[in-house]
Design a protein around this motif. Sequence first.
Motif, mmCIF file in Angstrom:
data_model
loop_
_atom_site.group_PDB
_atom_site.id
_atom_site.type_symbol
_atom_site.label_atom_id
_atom_site.label_comp_id
_atom_site.label_asym_id
_atom_site.label_seq_id
_atom_site.Cartn_x
_atom_site.Cartn_y
_atom_site.Cartn_z
ATOM 1 N N THR A 188 125.878 37.196 -17.174
ATOM 2 C CA THR A 188 126.134 35.903 -16.543
ATOM 3 C C THR A 188 125.594 34.810 -17.464
ATOM 4 N N ALA A 189 126.184 33.626 -17.371
ATOM 5 C CA ALA A 189 125.741 32.524 -18.231
ATOM 6 C C ALA A 189 126.200 31.205 -17.624
ATOM 7 N N GLY A 190 125.515 30.145 -18.012
ATOM 8 C CA GLY A 190 125.971 28.799 -17.640
ATOM 9 C C GLY A 190 125.245 28.209 -16.455
ATOM 10 N N GLY A 199 120.922 34.063 -30.745
ATOM 11 C CA GLY A 199 121.012 32.824 -31.522
ATOM 12 C C GLY A 199 120.411 32.984 -32.896
ATOM 13 N N GLY A 200 121.247 32.864 -33.922
ATOM 14 C CA GLY A 200 120.750 32.866 -35.291
ATOM 15 C C GLY A 200 120.578 34.250 -35.885
ATOM 16 N N ILE A 201 121.058 35.286 -35.194
ATOM 17 C CA ILE A 201 120.838 36.648 -35.694
ATOM 18 C C ILE A 201 122.151 37.217 -36.239
ATOM 19 N N HIS A 236 121.289 38.141 -17.721
ATOM 20 C CA HIS A 236 121.579 36.708 -17.587
ATOM 21 C C HIS A 236 121.208 35.990 -18.871
ATOM 22 N N LYS A 237 122.142 35.198 -19.378
ATOM 23 C CA LYS A 237 121.880 34.452 -20.607
ATOM 24 C C LYS A 237 121.430 33.046 -20.263
ATOM 25 N N CYS A 238 120.289 32.642 -20.816
ATOM 26 C CA CYS A 238 119.764 31.304 -20.508
ATOM 27 C C CYS A 238 119.061 30.742 -21.741
ATOM 28 N N CYS A 257 121.632 28.839 -31.601
ATOM 29 C CA CYS A 257 122.821 29.561 -31.136
ATOM 30 C C CYS A 257 124.120 28.753 -31.197
ATOM 31 N N ALA A 258 125.206 29.491 -31.254
ATOM 32 C CA ALA A 258 126.538 28.906 -31.097
ATOM 33 C C ALA A 258 126.774 28.640 -29.621
ATOM 34 N N GLY A 259 127.562 27.656 -29.322
ATOM 35 C CA GLY A 259 127.872 27.367 -27.919
ATOM 36 C C GLY A 259 126.844 26.427 -27.319
ATOM 37 N N VAL A 286 118.003 35.433 -24.177
ATOM 38 C CA VAL A 286 117.455 34.080 -24.318
ATOM 39 C C VAL A 286 118.034 33.442 -25.579
ATOM 40 N N ASP A 287 118.783 32.372 -25.360
ATOM 41 C CA ASP A 287 119.509 31.691 -26.432
ATOM 42 C C ASP A 287 118.661 30.563 -27.013
ATOM 43 N N GLY A 288 118.255 30.715 -28.271
ATOM 44 C CA GLY A 288 117.471 29.668 -28.932
ATOM 45 C C GLY A 288 118.353 28.534 -29.439
ATOM 46 N N GLY A 290 127.759 39.005 -27.256
ATOM 47 C CA GLY A 290 127.837 38.127 -26.097
ATOM 48 C C GLY A 290 129.257 37.640 -25.840
ATOM 49 N N GLY A 291 129.477 37.166 -24.625
ATOM 50 C CA GLY A 291 130.781 36.622 -24.261
ATOM 51 C C GLY A 291 131.207 35.522 -25.224
ATOM 52 N N MET A 292 132.489 35.513 -25.574
ATOM 53 C CA MET A 292 133.015 34.471 -26.471
ATOM 54 C C MET A 292 134.405 34.069 -25.998
ATOM 55 N N GLN A 293 134.497 32.815 -25.579
ATOM 56 C CA GLN A 293 135.792 32.332 -25.090
ATOM 57 C C GLN A 293 136.872 32.486 -26.160
ATOM 58 N N TRP A 294 137.995 33.063 -25.792
ATOM 59 C CA TRP A 294 139.176 33.367 -26.611
ATOM 60 C C TRP A 294 138.981 34.555 -27.553
ATOM 61 N N VAL A 312 131.193 42.712 -18.948
ATOM 62 C CA VAL A 312 132.035 41.510 -18.847
ATOM 63 C C VAL A 312 131.123 40.291 -18.724
ATOM 64 N N ASN A 313 131.431 39.254 -19.497
ATOM 65 C CA ASN A 313 130.704 37.980 -19.402
ATOM 66 C C ASN A 313 131.368 37.095 -18.360
ATOM 67 N N LEU A 314 130.534 36.551 -17.457
ATOM 68 C CA LEU A 314 131.022 35.587 -16.468
ATOM 69 C C LEU A 314 130.272 34.278 -16.696
ATOM 70 N N THR A 315 130.975 33.296 -17.251
ATOM 71 C CA THR A 315 130.356 31.998 -17.572
ATOM 72 C C THR A 315 130.699 31.000 -16.490
ATOM 73 N N VAL A 316 129.656 30.403 -15.903
ATOM 74 C CA VAL A 316 129.884 29.431 -14.826
ATOM 75 C C VAL A 316 129.393 28.064 -15.296
ATOM 76 N N MET A 336 124.548 38.703 -30.336
ATOM 77 C CA MET A 336 125.187 37.950 -31.415
ATOM 78 C C MET A 336 126.587 37.520 -30.988
ATOM 79 N N GLY A 337 126.917 36.292 -31.352
ATOM 80 C CA GLY A 337 128.266 35.803 -31.145
ATOM 81 C C GLY A 337 128.918 35.564 -32.496
ATOM 82 N N THR A 338 128.397 34.575 -33.215
ATOM 83 C CA THR A 338 128.984 34.156 -34.494
ATOM 84 C C THR A 338 129.199 35.347 -35.447
ATOM 85 N N ARG A 339 128.194 36.207 -35.583
ATOM 86 C CA ARG A 339 128.316 37.313 -36.546
ATOM 87 C C ARG A 339 129.451 38.274 -36.149
HETATM 88 C C1 LIG Z 1 133.375 31.521 -30.493
HETATM 89 C C2 LIG Z 1 132.280 31.602 -29.491
HETATM 90 C C3 LIG Z 1 132.579 31.435 -28.143
HETATM 91 C C4 LIG Z 1 131.560 31.560 -27.189
HETATM 92 N N1 LIG Z 1 131.890 31.475 -25.853
HETATM 93 C C5 LIG Z 1 130.954 31.771 -24.919
HETATM 94 C C6 LIG Z 1 131.296 31.861 -23.550
HETATM 95 O O1 LIG Z 1 132.446 31.661 -23.158
HETATM 96 N N2 LIG Z 1 130.324 32.181 -22.663
HETATM 97 C C7 LIG Z 1 129.033 32.419 -23.068
HETATM 98 O O2 LIG Z 1 128.189 32.741 -22.222
HETATM 99 N N3 LIG Z 1 128.668 32.319 -24.359
HETATM 100 C C8 LIG Z 1 129.593 32.019 -25.285
HETATM 101 N N4 LIG Z 1 129.239 31.984 -26.615
HETATM 102 C C9 LIG Z 1 127.825 32.236 -26.995
HETATM 103 C C10 LIG Z 1 127.574 33.696 -27.378
HETATM 104 O O3 LIG Z 1 127.784 34.600 -26.333
HETATM 105 C C11 LIG Z 1 126.113 33.881 -27.871
HETATM 106 O O4 LIG Z 1 125.221 33.546 -26.833
HETATM 107 C C12 LIG Z 1 125.826 33.027 -29.083
HETATM 108 O O5 LIG Z 1 126.911 33.060 -29.965
HETATM 109 C C13 LIG Z 1 124.567 33.515 -29.779
HETATM 110 O O6 LIG Z 1 124.349 32.759 -30.918
HETATM 111 P P1 LIG Z 1 124.877 33.182 -32.395
HETATM 112 O O7 LIG Z 1 126.272 32.705 -32.466
HETATM 113 O O8 LIG Z 1 123.956 32.493 -33.308
HETATM 114 O O9 LIG Z 1 124.805 34.677 -32.486
HETATM 115 C C14 LIG Z 1 130.217 31.819 -27.597
HETATM 116 C C15 LIG Z 1 129.927 31.945 -28.954
HETATM 117 C C16 LIG Z 1 130.939 31.853 -29.892
HETATM 118 C C17 LIG Z 1 130.583 32.027 -31.359
#
Ligand SMILES: Cc1cc2nc3c(=O)[nH]c(=O)nc-3n(C[C@H](O)[C@H](O)[C@H](O)COP(=O)(O)O)c2cc1C
Length: 325
Positions: free
Chosen positions: A100-102, A177-179, A121-123, A147-149, A142-144, A19-23, A70-74, A198-201
């Motif tokens: 898309t997210a946000g 979220g959590g995987i 779409h992430k929700c 999840c991070a963020g 679907v973000d439980g 998933g999209g991750m800022q920076w 590409v992730n577009l977070t609004v 997955m984001g964190t992993r």
């Molecule tokens: C460092 C970091 C930055 C993130 N930034 C965004 C973001 O800019 N836009 C977004 O939609 N989700 C963002 N997320 C959420 C992830 O895309 C994803 O939905 C989430 O990490 C899933 O949970 P998990 O970390 O348990 O795998 C971010 C997650 C992390 C870890």
Amino acid sequence: MLTNRITEIFGVEHPIVQGGMQWIGRAELVSAVANAGALGMLTALTQPTPRDLRTEIARCRDMTDKPFGVNLTVLPSIRPMPHMEYAEAIVESGITIVETAGSNPAPFMPLFDAAGVKVIHKCTSVRHAIKAQQVGVAAVSVDGFECAGHPGEDDVPNLVLIPAARAALDIPIVASGGIGTGRGLAAALMLGAEGVNMGTRFMCTVEAPLHDNVKRAMVEATELQTDLIMRPLRNTARVARNSVSTEIIRILDGGGVFEDVRELVAGARGRTVYETGDVEAGIWTAGLVVGLIDDIPTCAELVSRMVAEAEALICGAVAMIAAPV
Ligand SMILES: Cc1cc2nc3c(=O)[nH]c(=O)nc-3n(C[C@H](O)[C@H](O)[C@H](O)COP(=O)(O)O)c2cc1C
């Protein structure tokens, strides 16, 4: 091989999404995820302007010939962003997959539909997933609560959220979220998802563009080391626990308002963490799954071992059912 509607729609080998991750969602990571056969997402707003996003997309294409999105977070931000201009840059660059997210993706759907872009779409709730299905997205992530963020304000973990979404939707669902393991992937498929996000992993991989100190801190962290900040403002974010997150919670629980924490939550401070490795420099995002992370693999190693573990678990379960007693 785990194949289903998610692998088919997005043209990837494995039902695993980064998933999209800022920076963090830059070409180095996204191309490595794509080359591993999974679906990586560049993070549009990590690029300072839509023009920079076009350059980043081209850079990613130089590193992989596999599909990526590409992730577009609004979301409301301290510095307002020209989201529609980023969306135009995505389409004009020939990208055909967007996360898309946000907020509701409806304003962007005419542009994406006209260009044949498939939207995931992430929700964080079933009602938002239903809304996304109504406006024509191809899939939902679907973000439980794990999840991070931004987990939203409903606090429903994936053990309930994914089957509830499955029961309410026709389009495919990705569990988010959590995987971080094959066990999590297998469980998500059993709960009714057709993939995992997955984001964190993925943050804790060789190719993720952040300082090694942060990755090492993640390996050492347990599942008890995240905080939910901004709760009283109903803009909850799950972040790694540090002196800054605990200070934000103290100020807001004590009746503080956004202005009191504005400087502490600034994205630029979070960016400093990733660039310098000083894990106390600002807030940085991580989910509960840090408790399951104990190494820093390449994306290829991570994806292949997750798929192998999930397949073995699923086959083992089938064999258990088939075995005579
Ligand atoms: C460092 C970091 C930055 C993130 N930034 C965004 C973001 O800019 N836009 C977004 O939609 N989700 C963002 N997320 C959420 C992830 O895309 C994803 O939905 C989430 O990490 C899933 O949970 P998990 O970390 O348990 O795998 C971010 C997650 C992390 C870890």
